[in-house]
Write a protein that holds these residues in place. Structure first.
Motif: not given
Length: 310
Positions: A108-132
């Motif tokens: 498991v990778i430490s929260s000391e690294i993962t927490y500041p990154l805060n990676l999130r799936f933000a949105d999906i838009a049309q035009g093929s499929s655009r993931l943000f």
């Protein structure tokens, strides 16, 4: 002042510092020492401004444009989205851990690294499929961002010549990150999906990679074939030819061989004391990177500590 200008000014100031240190090596000079002290303070001030600007930026936004039969209607099957998210998150967090600690992390990778990154799936838009996907810039005291450096490394790897430089980027990102990228590409290949990946860096550099089906298949196979030996201790002696704030050193040995050394974020303060042209002795870990697809093997070096420089 924007981030691009600040980074340029820091580079200019550090280059000027290198030249003044070179002059000082020829003999003591009080006025020169005062100039060096003033320049150091200037670099510290610029670095603080850079940190402040990146904190105000807050987020990095990565766009994944998926193209294929399953995703051309502007929606993505949930299972596909879950797998892509898992492996993309895995490659970024693993690369960030490698850059921060200096070696691949198992478990498991430490929260000391993962927490500041805060990676999130933000949105999906049309035009093929655009993931943000978004993540926090989270700069340190010197204005350096783990997420930014990981993304820079990812795009350098994706845009590397398959025959040259790929193993350098694999070593920089780490095998765990590389294998996550291979799995990410495998998901795309199995679902016959092509990808356009883009990101605008804090310094306004536009990063882009287009993964056609043939390129995805080739790169997946190459990345999946990488393995590494157990690291051994060694020393590297030579002249400093390149210092990258993102974690790379180039050392020219007496034999004229150029040795590329990576260093972790925790060693940044030690490395930033080095100057171009310094003769250094470095305590390193030597690892042999092997690629079963190409039958090639290369020695790679990770810095443990700077033993001396002059």
């Amino acid at each position: 002042m924007n981030i691009k200008n600040l980074e340029a000014k820091i580079t200019q100031a550090e280059t000027l510092l290198d030249s003044k240190f070179e002059q000082l090596s020829q003999g003591s000079d009080f006025a020169l020492e005062l100039s060096i002290s003033s320049l150091k303070a200037h670099v510290r001030d610029l670095s603080f401004q850079l940190k402040t600007e990146k904190e105000q930026r807050k987020k990095e936004v990565i766009e994944l444009r998926l193209m294929g039969y399953e995703v051309d209607n502007g929606s993505v099957p949930l299972e596909l989205l879950a797998n892509l998210s898992k492996y993309f998150s895995g490659l970024i967090t693993s690369a960030s851990a490698k850059l921060k600690i200096g070696q691949d992390v198992s478990g498991v990778i430490s929260s000391e690294i993962t927490y500041p990154l805060n990676l999130r799936f933000a949105d999906i838009a049309q035009g093929s499929s655009r993931l943000f996907i978004t993540g926090d810039t989270s700069p340190d005291l010197f204005g350096e961002s783990l997420l930014e450096n990981s993304l820079n490394g990812l795009f350098e790897l994706l845009n590397s010549d398959f025959n040259e430089g790929l193993s350098d980027q694999v070593h920089f990102m780490g095998l765990r990150s590389t294998h996550n990228l291979a799995e990410f590409l495998k998901v795309l290949r199995k679902r016959s999906i092509e990808l356009e990946l883009s990101w605008s860096a804090p310094n306004d550099t536009k990063h882009f990679w287009k993964g056609r089906r043939d390129k995805i298949e080739i790169l997946e196979k190459l990345l999946d074939g990488f393995s590494a030996s157990e690291p051994v201790n060694t020393t590297v002696v030579g002249v400093v030819e390149l210092i990258s704030r993102s974690g790379k050193l180039d050392i020219r040995q007496a034999s004229d061989e150029l040795v590329k050394v990576t260093y972790s974020k925790k060693l940044f303060e030690d490395v930033r004391k080095l100057r171009l042209g310094d003769v250094v002795r470095l305590d390193c870990k030597e690892t042999t990177i092997f690629n079963s697809s190409t039958e090639e093997e290369k020695k790679k070096y990770s810095l443990l500590r700077v033993l001396w420089e002059h």
